[in-house]
Design a protein around this motif. Sequence first.
Motif, PDB file in Angstrom:
ATOM      1  N   GLN A 170      13.692   4.910   8.475  1.00  0.00           N
ATOM      2  CA  GLN A 170      14.963   5.264   8.966  1.00  0.00           C
ATOM      3  C   GLN A 170      15.521   5.826   7.913  1.00  0.00           C
ATOM      4  O   GLN A 170      16.664   5.401   7.260  1.00  0.00           O
ATOM      5  CB  GLN A 170      15.682   3.907   9.504  1.00  0.00           C
ATOM      6  N   CYS A 213      18.080   1.864   4.800  1.00  0.00           N
ATOM      7  CA  CYS A 213      17.868   2.455   6.047  1.00  0.00           C
ATOM      8  C   CYS A 213      19.442   3.107   6.248  1.00  0.00           C
ATOM      9  O   CYS A 213      20.379   3.026   5.282  1.00  0.00           O
ATOM     10  CB  CYS A 213      17.716   1.252   7.269  1.00  0.00           C
ATOM     11  N   THR A 223      16.765  -4.354   7.101  1.00  0.00           N
ATOM     12  CA  THR A 223      15.522  -3.684   7.624  1.00  0.00           C
ATOM     13  C   THR A 223      15.858  -2.399   8.268  1.00  0.00           C
ATOM     14  O   THR A 223      15.211  -1.197   8.382  1.00  0.00           O
ATOM     15  CB  THR A 223      14.657  -4.595   8.300  1.00  0.00           C
ATOM     16  N   CYS A 224      16.792  -2.596   9.451  1.00  0.00           N
ATOM     17  CA  CYS A 224      17.504  -1.567  10.085  1.00  0.00           C
ATOM     18  C   CYS A 224      18.752  -1.807  10.481  1.00  0.00           C
ATOM     19  O   CYS A 224      19.121  -2.845  10.685  1.00  0.00           O
ATOM     20  CB  CYS A 224      16.567  -1.234  11.305  1.00  0.00           C
ATOM     21  N   ASN A 279      21.885   0.209  13.777  1.00  0.00           N
ATOM     22  CA  ASN A 279      22.128   0.979  14.847  1.00  0.00           C
ATOM     23  C   ASN A 279      23.327   0.809  15.026  1.00  0.00           C
ATOM     24  O   ASN A 279      23.888  -0.341  15.366  1.00  0.00           O
ATOM     25  CB  ASN A 279      20.847   0.836  15.711  1.00  0.00           C
ATOM     26  N   SER A 333      11.906  -2.300  13.359  1.00  0.00           N
ATOM     27  CA  SER A 333      13.271  -1.675  13.619  1.00  0.00           C
ATOM     28  C   SER A 333      13.830  -2.234  14.983  1.00  0.00           C
ATOM     29  O   SER A 333      13.107  -3.057  15.339  1.00  0.00           O
ATOM     30  CB  SER A 333      13.064   0.047  13.898  1.00  0.00           C
ATOM     31  N   CYS A 383      17.292  -1.533  17.911  1.00  0.00           N
ATOM     32  CA  CYS A 383      18.673  -0.516  18.580  1.00  0.00           C
ATOM     33  C   CYS A 383      18.997  -1.315  19.775  1.00  0.00           C
ATOM     34  O   CYS A 383      18.610  -2.021  20.415  1.00  0.00           O
ATOM     35  CB  CYS A 383      17.895   0.787  18.711  1.00  0.00           C
ATOM     36  N   THR A 429      14.153  -4.835  19.850  1.00  0.00           N
ATOM     37  CA  THR A 429      13.370  -5.176  18.351  1.00  0.00           C
ATOM     38  C   THR A 429      11.946  -4.893  18.661  1.00  0.00           C
ATOM     39  O   THR A 429      11.606  -5.283  19.698  1.00  0.00           O
ATOM     40  CB  THR A 429      13.780  -6.412  17.672  1.00  0.00           C
TER      41      THR A 429
END
Length: 612
Positions: free
Chosen positions: A35, A76, A126-127, A129, A183, A185, A196
């Motif tokens: 990302q 990220c 990790t991610c 959004n 990831s 969102c 996920t």
Amino acid sequence: FFPPTTIEDDDDGSRPDKKLRLDWVYGFRGRDVKQNLVVLPSSGELVYFVAAVVVLYDRKFSSQKHYLGHSEEVTCLAVHPNGRFVATGQNAGKTPDTGAHVRVWDGVSLSTYAVVGLGSLQVGVTCINFSERDAHGSNGGDMASGDLLMAIDDSDRHVLTVWEWQTEKMLAKTTTTTDPVVSGCFYPIDESILVTYGREHVHFWRLFWDKGRKVMRDRLSGNFEEDVPKFVTSLCFSPTGDVITGDSTGAILIWSRDNNSVFSINEDLSLQTRKAHKKSVSALCMLGDGTLLSGGGNEVKAWDSISNYCLVKERVLPESAGHVRSLVPISAGGLDGSIFVSTTRNKVLEGSLQLKFKVVIQGHVEELWAVESHPLEQTFVSAGHDQTVVKWSAMSHAPVWRVNVENPCTSISIDPKGRLIALGTTAGKVVILNSYNGIQLTTVLVGGAQVNALSFSPDGRRLAVGTFDGLIQIYYLTEEGQKFFSSETTALKHNNMFIMHMDWSVDCKYIQACLGDYDLIYCAWQNLDRGDVINVVSRSQYRDLTLVGDSRGRARLYKWPCSHLKSGYQNTKVYSSNVTCASFTCDDTYVITSGGNDAALMQFSVLDPVNT
């Protein structure tokens, strides 16, 4: 300890009257992160991160802005639906105030709006959004949409949290899995649903209110029906709300939603894409016209979602570019077909499936421990473990030339007249290049041990070579101006401790060496924590400043000489780990630094404090 003979006794221990301002970040990080590339719709700038710096690159004006709010390595990023706000997550540092967290900031003013998750997120992020709708599930205007932020941390159980980021308030929290998570969102059609994915799983989560608070429950695992892939590696959404996943088998699967909000594989739509790529599908991107772009290995393919995902176009990237890491439309919706492709070789390419791709950003790929400024020009040379050697212009920030050598590079020295570049390698060889064009002139086999340090004598007639087995060898130029080295050498050995750095006396009669036990290197440092190590020291050409870099990513600017126990300094931190190189340019206008594992190469202006 023998101090320099030219020191004037005027060191008062105060801070230097200069500061460093970050001017340019060379290269890109794509080798080990996903990302890490977006286009800011409000300005068209490319946004990406290198080390602890977030770069906003304007290609039209060839300029950069830098967000410097992070204290550790950025991991990220995501862009808010309004096209202006940016969220970035970082790894945890060693102290509570440098813990893992997410920062939401303005892509124009670079002002920080929120710091989310400090003390709650563990190890790293990790991610992240943003939601596309407001907290009540309806589409909204500028600030109404995107008021929720999801984040997954890097703890053992990969905790998923949902935040009202403007108030920095956590709304919901759940553990996901002990398996690696790639990831996650929000589902754009119904943002009470989150997705996920990672090792052997796609999970669907539902947000709902329970006793006045939001909770996440009803995790539903996607059913692959046939063999479960080792990893689900990428995900996007179709205009109709289908979930599209790419996995480590090279398959692209289409997941449709029934009336009960259960997602299952649509076999009819997935028929043509089950063998989409030969390698793992690393990137998926849905364009505004319904074209699905996919990247796997060095292939980029286009699929028509309106015609049951039939293949309509494909391109193969050159092997030197590396494999696809991400696919990003240049314009909103990508209706013109132009895209950026980031790669595992730390490059960003620009083009389309109809036109040839060209490189717009590139740097080194692996560790970078060899950087030195040219003694007479506003240029510098970097040589990395990726076997690439680049001469850069400090004014245009562009490569003057780029060549490849046979072995990974570990050290560098440029002769005082700026004609020759000596490179030490892991194979015990010293490679000599022409400084003006990068042509290789000769190679000297020193021995079997890695060449850790190189230093031309001030008169340019000798080259000291220090190796990992503690040996220093002196090579002589055959005659003034010749580009070849004689076989006559002098070998010096103190003990078996490896050589780190070397320095000649002005009259070329003596060499001072720093060994692996750091006997000399603590002369210009203070307040080290246990385990911290000083890697580099560089003195300015005008002999008034000293720059020191350590194993925690800190670069400190001192006056020179620096002899007081508690000397003042100006501190800069843009790396998470080792500062591996530091070098003043020929007139002390700039400082060049590098960080090891992420090959982060950065240029700072040396300015009066009033100008920073």
